[in-house]
Scaffold this motif. Structure first.
Motif, PDB file in Angstrom:
ATOM      1  N   MET A   1       0.835  -1.183   0.000  1.00 51.24           N
ATOM      2  CA  MET A   1       0.000   0.000   0.000  1.00 51.24           C
ATOM      3  C   MET A   1       0.882   1.250   0.000  1.00 51.24           C
ATOM      4  SD  MET A   1      -3.050   1.000   2.583  1.00 51.24           S
ATOM      5  CE  MET A   1      -2.293   1.962   3.850  1.00 51.24           C
ATOM      6  N   LEU A   2       0.552   2.180  -0.857  1.00 53.25           N
ATOM      7  CA  LEU A   2       1.314   3.423  -0.935  1.00 53.25           C
ATOM      8  C   LEU A   2       0.843   4.401   0.132  1.00 53.25           C
ATOM      9  CD1 LEU A   2       1.478   4.071  -4.774  1.00 53.25           C
ATOM     10  CD2 LEU A   2       3.296   3.265  -3.299  1.00 53.25           C
ATOM     11  N   THR A   3       1.794   4.923   0.873  1.00 56.08           N
ATOM     12  CA  THR A   3       1.478   5.944   1.859  1.00 56.08           C
ATOM     13  C   THR A   3       1.894   7.301   1.303  1.00 56.08           C
ATOM     14  OG1 THR A   3       3.610   5.781   2.954  1.00 56.08           O
ATOM     15  CG2 THR A   3       1.874   4.291   3.742  1.00 56.08           C
ATOM     16  N   ARG A   4       1.695   8.337   2.128  1.00 53.60           N
ATOM     17  CA  ARG A   4       2.069   9.685   1.674  1.00 53.60           C
ATOM     18  C   ARG A   4       3.564   9.790   1.401  1.00 53.60           C
ATOM     19  NH1 ARG A   4      -0.519  13.707   5.889  1.00 53.60           N
ATOM     20  NH2 ARG A   4      -0.404  11.894   7.225  1.00 53.60           N
ATOM     21  N   ASP A   5       4.376   9.110   2.210  1.00 60.91           N
ATOM     22  CA  ASP A   5       5.820   9.156   1.985  1.00 60.91           C
ATOM     23  C   ASP A   5       6.197   8.544   0.640  1.00 60.91           C
ATOM     24  OD1 ASP A   5       6.248  10.440   4.351  1.00 60.91           O
ATOM     25  OD2 ASP A   5       6.942   8.659   5.444  1.00 60.91           O
ATOM     26  N   SER A   6       5.611   7.399   0.319  1.00 65.08           N
ATOM     27  CA  SER A   6       5.910   6.757  -0.968  1.00 65.08           C
ATOM     28  C   SER A   6       5.453   7.616  -2.137  1.00 65.08           C
ATOM     29  CB  SER A   6       5.238   5.383  -1.052  1.00 65.08           C
ATOM     30  OG  SER A   6       5.811   4.494  -0.146  1.00 65.08           O
ATOM     31  N   ILE A   7       4.269   8.182  -2.012  1.00 63.67           N
ATOM     32  CA  ILE A   7       3.743   9.036  -3.091  1.00 63.67           C
ATOM     33  C   ILE A   7       4.616  10.276  -3.252  1.00 63.67           C
ATOM     34  CG2 ILE A   7       1.787  10.467  -3.797  1.00 63.67           C
ATOM     35  CD1 ILE A   7      -0.018   8.337  -2.435  1.00 63.67           C
TER      36      ILE A   7
ATOM     37  N   LEU B   1      15.578   6.644  -1.370  1.00 66.36           N
ATOM     38  CA  LEU B   1      15.709   6.241   0.040  1.00 66.36           C
ATOM     39  C   LEU B   1      14.376   6.384   0.776  1.00 66.36           C
ATOM     40  CD1 LEU B   1      19.146   7.626   1.295  1.00 66.36           C
ATOM     41  CD2 LEU B   1      18.463   5.256   0.963  1.00 66.36           C
ATOM     42  N   LEU B   2      13.661   7.483   0.539  1.00 61.86           N
ATOM     43  CA  LEU B   2      12.368   7.696   1.183  1.00 61.86           C
ATOM     44  C   LEU B   2      11.397   6.584   0.815  1.00 61.86           C
ATOM     45  CD1 LEU B   2      10.473   9.492   2.882  1.00 61.86           C
ATOM     46  CD2 LEU B   2       9.920  10.708   0.771  1.00 61.86           C
ATOM     47  N   ILE B   3      11.364   6.216  -0.448  1.00 67.32           N
ATOM     48  CA  ILE B   3      10.476   5.137  -0.892  1.00 67.32           C
ATOM     49  C   ILE B   3      10.880   3.823  -0.244  1.00 67.32           C
ATOM     50  CG2 ILE B   3       9.723   3.804  -2.902  1.00 67.32           C
ATOM     51  CD1 ILE B   3      10.178   6.448  -4.535  1.00 67.32           C
ATOM     52  N   ALA B   4      12.179   3.537  -0.230  1.00 65.18           N
ATOM     53  CA  ALA B   4      12.661   2.276   0.353  1.00 65.18           C
ATOM     54  C   ALA B   4      12.346   2.207   1.844  1.00 65.18           C
ATOM     55  CB  ALA B   4      14.164   2.134   0.114  1.00 65.18           C
ATOM     56  N   PHE B   5      12.601   3.290   2.571  1.00 67.20           N
ATOM     57  CA  PHE B   5      12.303   3.297   4.004  1.00 67.20           C
ATOM     58  C   PHE B   5      10.808   3.135   4.255  1.00 67.20           C
ATOM     59  CE2 PHE B   5      16.348   5.864   4.908  1.00 67.20           C
ATOM     60  CZ  PHE B   5      17.062   4.705   5.181  1.00 67.20           C
ATOM     61  N   ASP B   6       9.982   3.732   3.407  1.00 65.03           N
ATOM     62  CA  ASP B   6       8.546   3.615   3.585  1.00 65.03           C
ATOM     63  C   ASP B   6       8.067   2.196   3.296  1.00 65.03           C
ATOM     64  OD1 ASP B   6       6.054   4.874   4.264  1.00 65.03           O
ATOM     65  OD2 ASP B   6       5.500   4.632   2.156  1.00 65.03           O
ATOM     66  N   VAL B   7       8.661   1.536   2.306  1.00 66.88           N
ATOM     67  CA  VAL B   7       8.293   0.151   2.011  1.00 66.88           C
ATOM     68  C   VAL B   7       8.676  -0.755   3.183  1.00 66.88           C
ATOM     69  CG1 VAL B   7       8.864  -1.827   0.531  1.00 66.88           C
ATOM     70  CG2 VAL B   7       8.354   0.397  -0.491  1.00 66.88           C
ATOM     71  N   VAL B   8       9.876  -0.555   3.733  1.00 61.31           N
ATOM     72  CA  VAL B   8      10.310  -1.355   4.885  1.00 61.31           C
ATOM     73  C   VAL B   8       9.405  -1.088   6.086  1.00 61.31           C
ATOM     74  CG1 VAL B   8      12.173  -1.672   6.558  1.00 61.31           C
ATOM     75  CG2 VAL B   8      12.692  -1.558   4.118  1.00 61.31           C
ATOM     76  N   ALA B   9       9.084   0.173   6.333  1.00 54.01           N
ATOM     77  CA  ALA B   9       8.200   0.513   7.453  1.00 54.01           C
ATOM     78  C   ALA B   9       6.803  -0.060   7.234  1.00 54.01           C
ATOM     79  CB  ALA B   9       8.130   2.025   7.634  1.00 54.01           C
TER      80      ALA B   9
ATOM     81  N   ARG C   1       4.770  -2.447   9.644  1.00 60.33           N
ATOM     82  CA  ARG C   1       3.419  -2.125  10.102  1.00 60.33           C
ATOM     83  C   ARG C   1       2.479  -3.303   9.889  1.00 60.33           C
ATOM     84  NH1 ARG C   1       4.582   2.999   7.850  1.00 60.33           N
ATOM     85  NH2 ARG C   1       3.638   2.393   5.885  1.00 60.33           N
ATOM     86  N   LEU C   2       2.636  -3.982   8.745  1.00 57.11           N
ATOM     87  CA  LEU C   2       1.794  -5.138   8.479  1.00 57.11           C
ATOM     88  C   LEU C   2       2.076  -6.266   9.468  1.00 57.11           C
ATOM     89  CD1 LEU C   2       1.821  -5.314   4.575  1.00 57.11           C
ATOM     90  CD2 LEU C   2      -0.081  -4.701   6.057  1.00 57.11           C
ATOM     91  N   ALA C   3       3.344  -6.425   9.821  1.00 55.02           N
ATOM     92  CA  ALA C   3       3.705  -7.476  10.763  1.00 55.02           C
ATOM     93  C   ALA C   3       3.216  -7.175  12.170  1.00 55.02           C
ATOM     94  CB  ALA C   3       5.215  -7.670  10.768  1.00 55.02           C
ATOM     95  N   ALA C   4       3.084  -5.908  12.513  1.00 49.34           N
ATOM     96  CA  ALA C   4       2.698  -5.513  13.868  1.00 49.34           C
ATOM     97  C   ALA C   4       1.317  -4.871  13.906  1.00 49.34           C
ATOM     98  CB  ALA C   4       3.740  -4.570  14.434  1.00 49.34           C
ATOM     99  N   GLN C   5       0.393  -5.357  13.095  1.00 49.13           N
ATOM    100  CA  GLN C   5      -0.940  -4.759  13.061  1.00 49.13           C
ATOM    101  C   GLN C   5      -1.720  -4.985  14.340  1.00 49.13           C
ATOM    102  OE1 GLN C   5      -3.026  -6.089   9.604  1.00 49.13           O
ATOM    103  NE2 GLN C   5      -2.460  -4.299   8.424  1.00 49.13           N
ATOM    104  N   THR C   6      -1.323  -5.945  15.120  1.00 44.12           N
ATOM    105  CA  THR C   6      -2.060  -6.206  16.354  1.00 44.12           C
ATOM    106  C   THR C   6      -1.793  -5.146  17.409  1.00 44.12           C
ATOM    107  OG1 THR C   6      -0.270  -7.632  17.100  1.00 44.12           O
ATOM    108  CG2 THR C   6      -2.116  -8.686  15.959  1.00 44.12           C
ATOM    109  N   VAL C   7      -0.656  -4.469  17.292  1.00 42.87           N
ATOM    110  CA  VAL C   7      -0.312  -3.432  18.257  1.00 42.87           C
ATOM    111  C   VAL C   7      -0.983  -2.133  17.828  1.00 42.87           C
ATOM    112  CG1 VAL C   7       1.559  -2.114  19.295  1.00 42.87           C
ATOM    113  CG2 VAL C   7       1.881  -4.532  18.749  1.00 42.87           C
TER     114      VAL C   7
END
Length: 160
Positions: free
Chosen positions: A1-7, A53-61, A65-71
């Motif tokens: 999913m694209l966030t504001r940082d990726s866009i 770098l911004l796109i890469a960091f946002d993809v990693v984040a 986020r997907l892995a920690a959706q329960t929090v």
């Protein structure tokens, strides 16, 4: 999913690459080894790199986020007063450039912005804020005035 940082990163990358391609048609320098396209290419290449770098960091984040959706974490509400204070300080900085000059105005702007963003709560932090403001002012003055030969405002009151 694209966030504001990726866009934002994708838009900045596209603009940087388009402008970088446009520098190909700038005429070469006649008498100096560095032509008129050198600095725009450096800035645009750096901007494109930082966009990637911004796109890469946002993809990693995003994966984290997907892995920690329960929090569930609550985000603080936006601080519009801080945004307004920053804009006012920047406007005052621009207004103070002609009367007091670049070095003093830059020093005052940096120290004011630092204290607005986070109030120094100890003597050590005040000293650090003053050192950062002085270093920022002097390094910017040296780079622009000495290295790049850009005339900076001297100030009618201070002649500095």
């Amino acid at each position: 999913m694209l966030t504001r940082d990726s866009i934002s990163g994708l838009i900045c990358l596209a603009i940087s690459l388009c402008l970088l391609v446009m520098t190909v048609w700038l005429p070469p320098a006649a008498m100096v080894p560095i032509g008129p396209a050198f600095y725009p290419r450096v800035v645009l290449a750096l901007t494109a790199f930082l966009s990637v770098l911004l796109i890469a960091f946002d993809v990693v984040a995003g994966r984290q986020r997907l892995a920690a959706q329960t929090v569930v974490s609550a985000t603080p509400p936006p601080n519009y007063r801080l945004v307004l204070a920053t804009f006012i300080e920047f406007g005052l900085y621009i207004a103070l450039l002609p009367p007091i000059g670049f070095r003093i105005a830059t020093f005052l702007f940096v120290i004011a912005l630092q204290t607005t963003l986070e109030w120094p709560r100890s003597t050590k932090k005040w000293v650090l804020a003053i050192i950062v403001a002085a270093a920022t002012s002097l390094v910017c003055h040296y780079v622009f005035e000495t290295y790049l030969s850009v005339l900076l405002p001297r100030g009618t009151w201070s002649q500095m």
